[in-house]
Motif scaffolding. Structure first.
Motif, PDB file in Angstrom:
ATOM      1  N   ILE A  91       4.761  16.498  -2.417  1.00  0.00           N
ATOM      2  CA  ILE A  91       4.893  15.289  -3.226  1.00  0.00           C
ATOM      3  C   ILE A  91       5.630  15.470  -4.701  1.00  0.00           C
ATOM      4  N   GLY A  92       5.806  17.169  -4.667  1.00  0.00           N
ATOM      5  CA  GLY A  92       6.429  17.445  -6.130  1.00  0.00           C
ATOM      6  C   GLY A  92       5.615  18.079  -7.101  1.00  0.00           C
ATOM      7  N   LEU A  93       4.720  18.637  -6.563  1.00  0.00           N
ATOM      8  CA  LEU A  93       3.670  19.385  -7.554  1.00  0.00           C
ATOM      9  C   LEU A  93       4.409  20.696  -7.976  1.00  0.00           C
ATOM     10  N   ASP A  94       4.253  20.931  -9.218  1.00  0.00           N
ATOM     11  CA  ASP A  94       5.162  21.782 -10.051  1.00  0.00           C
ATOM     12  C   ASP A  94       4.923  23.305  -9.820  1.00  0.00           C
ATOM     13  N   ARG A 142      -3.143  22.840   5.012  1.00  0.00           N
ATOM     14  CA  ARG A 142      -2.379  21.465   5.157  1.00  0.00           C
ATOM     15  C   ARG A 142      -2.470  20.674   3.900  1.00  0.00           C
ATOM     16  N   ALA A 143      -3.542  20.579   3.230  1.00  0.00           N
ATOM     17  CA  ALA A 143      -3.378  19.914   1.957  1.00  0.00           C
ATOM     18  C   ALA A 143      -2.745  20.518   0.896  1.00  0.00           C
ATOM     19  N   ALA A 144      -2.505  21.754   0.922  1.00  0.00           N
ATOM     20  CA  ALA A 144      -1.465  22.315  -0.203  1.00  0.00           C
ATOM     21  C   ALA A 144       0.056  21.776   0.206  1.00  0.00           C
ATOM     22  N   GLU A 145       0.114  21.954   1.618  1.00  0.00           N
ATOM     23  CA  GLU A 145       1.433  21.420   2.071  1.00  0.00           C
ATOM     24  C   GLU A 145       1.688  20.291   1.501  1.00  0.00           C
ATOM     25  N   VAL A 146       0.708  18.866   1.918  1.00  0.00           N
ATOM     26  CA  VAL A 146       0.818  17.725   1.212  1.00  0.00           C
ATOM     27  C   VAL A 146       1.331  17.682  -0.535  1.00  0.00           C
ATOM     28  N   LEU A 147       0.425  18.404  -1.250  1.00  0.00           N
ATOM     29  CA  LEU A 147       1.120  18.431  -2.385  1.00  0.00           C
ATOM     30  C   LEU A 147       2.268  18.976  -2.951  1.00  0.00           C
ATOM     31  N   LYS A 186       0.997  -1.257  -0.032  1.00  0.00           N
ATOM     32  CA  LYS A 186       0.086  -0.107   0.075  1.00  0.00           C
ATOM     33  C   LYS A 186       0.830   1.178   0.060  1.00  0.00           C
ATOM     34  N   ASP A 187       1.992   1.262   0.766  1.00  0.00           N
ATOM     35  CA  ASP A 187       2.849   2.498   1.108  1.00  0.00           C
ATOM     36  C   ASP A 187       3.526   2.506  -0.440  1.00  0.00           C
ATOM     37  N   ALA A 188       3.985   1.469  -1.126  1.00  0.00           N
ATOM     38  CA  ALA A 188       4.467   1.696  -2.564  1.00  0.00           C
ATOM     39  C   ALA A 188       3.586   2.139  -3.407  1.00  0.00           C
ATOM     40  N   ILE A 189       2.302   1.759  -3.447  1.00  0.00           N
ATOM     41  CA  ILE A 189       1.129   2.380  -4.681  1.00  0.00           C
ATOM     42  C   ILE A 189       1.033   3.739  -4.208  1.00  0.00           C
ATOM     43  N   ALA A 190       0.955   3.988  -2.801  1.00  0.00           N
ATOM     44  CA  ALA A 190       0.708   5.474  -2.442  1.00  0.00           C
ATOM     45  C   ALA A 190       1.771   6.616  -3.098  1.00  0.00           C
ATOM     46  N   ARG A 191       2.957   5.993  -2.940  1.00  0.00           N
ATOM     47  CA  ARG A 191       3.968   6.806  -3.438  1.00  0.00           C
ATOM     48  C   ARG A 191       4.100   6.899  -4.985  1.00  0.00           C
ATOM     49  N   TRP A 192       3.624   5.666  -5.743  1.00  0.00           N
ATOM     50  CA  TRP A 192       3.371   6.054  -7.071  1.00  0.00           C
ATOM     51  C   TRP A 192       2.193   6.782  -7.517  1.00  0.00           C
ATOM     52  N   ALA A 193       1.220   6.679  -6.736  1.00  0.00           N
ATOM     53  CA  ALA A 193      -0.010   7.563  -6.898  1.00  0.00           C
ATOM     54  C   ALA A 193       0.111   8.944  -6.835  1.00  0.00           C
ATOM     55  N   TRP A 194       1.162   9.583  -5.771  1.00  0.00           N
ATOM     56  CA  TRP A 194       1.434  10.944  -5.630  1.00  0.00           C
ATOM     57  C   TRP A 194       2.121  11.260  -6.822  1.00  0.00           C
ATOM     58  N   ARG A 195       3.056  10.534  -7.432  1.00  0.00           N
ATOM     59  CA  ARG A 195       3.807  10.827  -8.445  1.00  0.00           C
ATOM     60  C   ARG A 195       3.086  10.818  -9.685  1.00  0.00           C
ATOM     61  N   ASP A 196       2.136  10.222 -10.081  1.00  0.00           N
ATOM     62  CA  ASP A 196       1.159  10.087 -11.071  1.00  0.00           C
ATOM     63  C   ASP A 196       0.346  11.226 -10.888  1.00  0.00           C
ATOM     64  N   LEU A 197      -0.353  11.687  -9.817  1.00  0.00           N
ATOM     65  CA  LEU A 197      -1.061  12.872  -9.749  1.00  0.00           C
ATOM     66  C   LEU A 197      -0.126  13.922 -10.047  1.00  0.00           C
TER      67      LEU A 197
END
Length: 392
Positions: free
Chosen positions: A179-182, A171-176, A144-155
């Motif tokens: 994860i590397g949002l551009d 806080r939600a903006a900090e999360v984005l 699940k953790d590996a899928i979550a990391r992939w899902a964030w990169r995909d987003l």
């Protein structure tokens, strides 16, 4: 349609009759924008499978051909190829001024990518948290953790096609950002109809009850609330919602000896939900994957003090000691303490309930709709309402 209205296409990978916060927000956004004079269309997976189009509350729903999700039969998805084909057809038919997607899954990614290729401005609002989806899967934690990391990169990849990205809380903006949002995500509350949940003053001698509203699924941690009630014989609980853990929670309540003090209401009509908020003394949200928590906002609008997990966006709503209390996730003894304190002090409940109303006042749905309208016009380079040519 109002002469200054925009033609807005909302892409939603979950939409009513689905029951979750993202679906409810997409429906409120569509209905609210239509009520403000815009020509609103929603593209979403069909709730039955075959594609169809329907009219509702002044807007149009384009339900795209879909398939059941194997590990969660209550939701449906569009395959990538079918979503791309449907996105092109819907854009050709509607010719929107703006595309506004609510997720980076099949429908959202197809609409954003196709709109970008055609020069149609697109924006995205993120409601995604991996725990809200992966909790339904049978996978081990490491997977699940590996899928979550992939899902964030995909987003992050998918949202490159969005000219603006919004999310409900800081806080939600900090999360984005993490994860590397551009680009920085802009904070726009999901908003809610505050007056709809307003309730009269509660009698101080009413029997004490704690209310939870939401899905009875893993990430909501409702078991912690039940365990916290065990040493509080004078307090009962009302659980509104359903989910994959309901049977397990019913068994837990019985095993703890509190089955006679816990009522599982299941999903209820809106009128009964408002009644449940009016009857409660305290609201509890033990979930740890809340990007905003519409249920908590509804409870605050109803004038309830809130006992909530100190996780993600909940501290933006619950100010410790002011309109409720925060607890470390899993701290069952602390949950019991805060509920017991509130149960013993009706004046504190009333004072904190009023503070809840004051804090949530900034999340009125009209303010949220105006904020989204401003961003639509920014995308179009139209700073003020203007007549747009929608000739076929």
């Amino acid at each position: 349609m109002h002469p200054t209205g925009l033609r807005v296409l909302i892409g939603a990978d979950t939409f009513p009759p689905d029951i979750n916060g993202a679906a409810f927000f997409a429906e409120r956004l569509a209905r609210g924008l239509a009520g403000r004079g815009h020509d609103v269309h929603v593209a979403c997976p069909s709730d039955t499978g075959p594609a169809r189009t329907e009219e509702r509350d002044g807007y149009t729903i384009h339900r795209l051909r879909s398939h059941a999700i194997p590990f969660h039969r209550g939701y449906r998805f569009c395959t990538p190829g079918a979503a791309r084909t449907a996105a092109g057809a819907v854009l050709d038919r509607i010719r929107p001024d703006v595309v506004h997607v609510q997720a980076h899954f099949g429908v959202g990614r197809a609409l954003l990518a196709t709109a970008a290729r055609r020069g149609i401005p697109g924006m995205a609002t993120n409601h995604f948290m991996p725990d809200n989806l992966l909790g339904y899967t049978p996978f081990p934690r490491w997977l699940k953790d590996a899928i979550a990391r992939w899902a964030w990169r995909d987003l992050a990849r998918v949202y490159r096609d969005a000219r603006i990205v919004t999310t409900p809380t800081p806080r939600a903006a900090e999360v984005l950002a993490g994860i590397g949002l551009d680009r920085p995500a802009q904070v726009v509350s999901c908003g809610m109809d505050l007056a709809h949940y307003a309730t009269p003053e509660r009698p101080a001698d009413r029997p004490m009850s704690v209310l939870f509203v939401g899905r009875l699924d893993e990430e909501k941690n409702v078991d912690q609330l039940l365990r916290a009630l065990a040493p509080l014989p004078h307090v009962r609980a009302d659980l509104v919602g359903d989910g994959t853990r309901r049977r397990e929670l019913e068994d837990l309540a019985a095993g703890l000896g509190i089955g006679d003090r816990v009522t599982f209401h299941g999903f209820v009509p809106d009128g009964e939900l408002v009644h449940r908020y009016a009857e409660a003394g305290v609201f509890c949200m033990p979930g740890t994957a809340e990007l905003q928590s519409l249920a908590t906002m509804e409870a605050m609008a109803a004038g309830l003090p809130v006992v909530a997990a100190d996780a993600l966006a909940l501290p933006h709503l619950v100010h410790h000691g002011e309109n409720g209390y925060l607890f470390e996730p899993g701290a069952i003894t602390t949950i019991s303490r805060w509920i017991a304190d509130l149960a013993a002090d009706p004046d504190a409940r009333a004072r904190m309930g009023e503070a809840s109303r004051a804090i949530v006042a900034r999340h009125d749905i009209d303010d949220a709709l105006a904020a989204f309208e401003t961003r639509y016009r920014t995308l179009l380079g139209v700073p003020a309402p203007a007549v747009l040519d929608h000739a076929a």
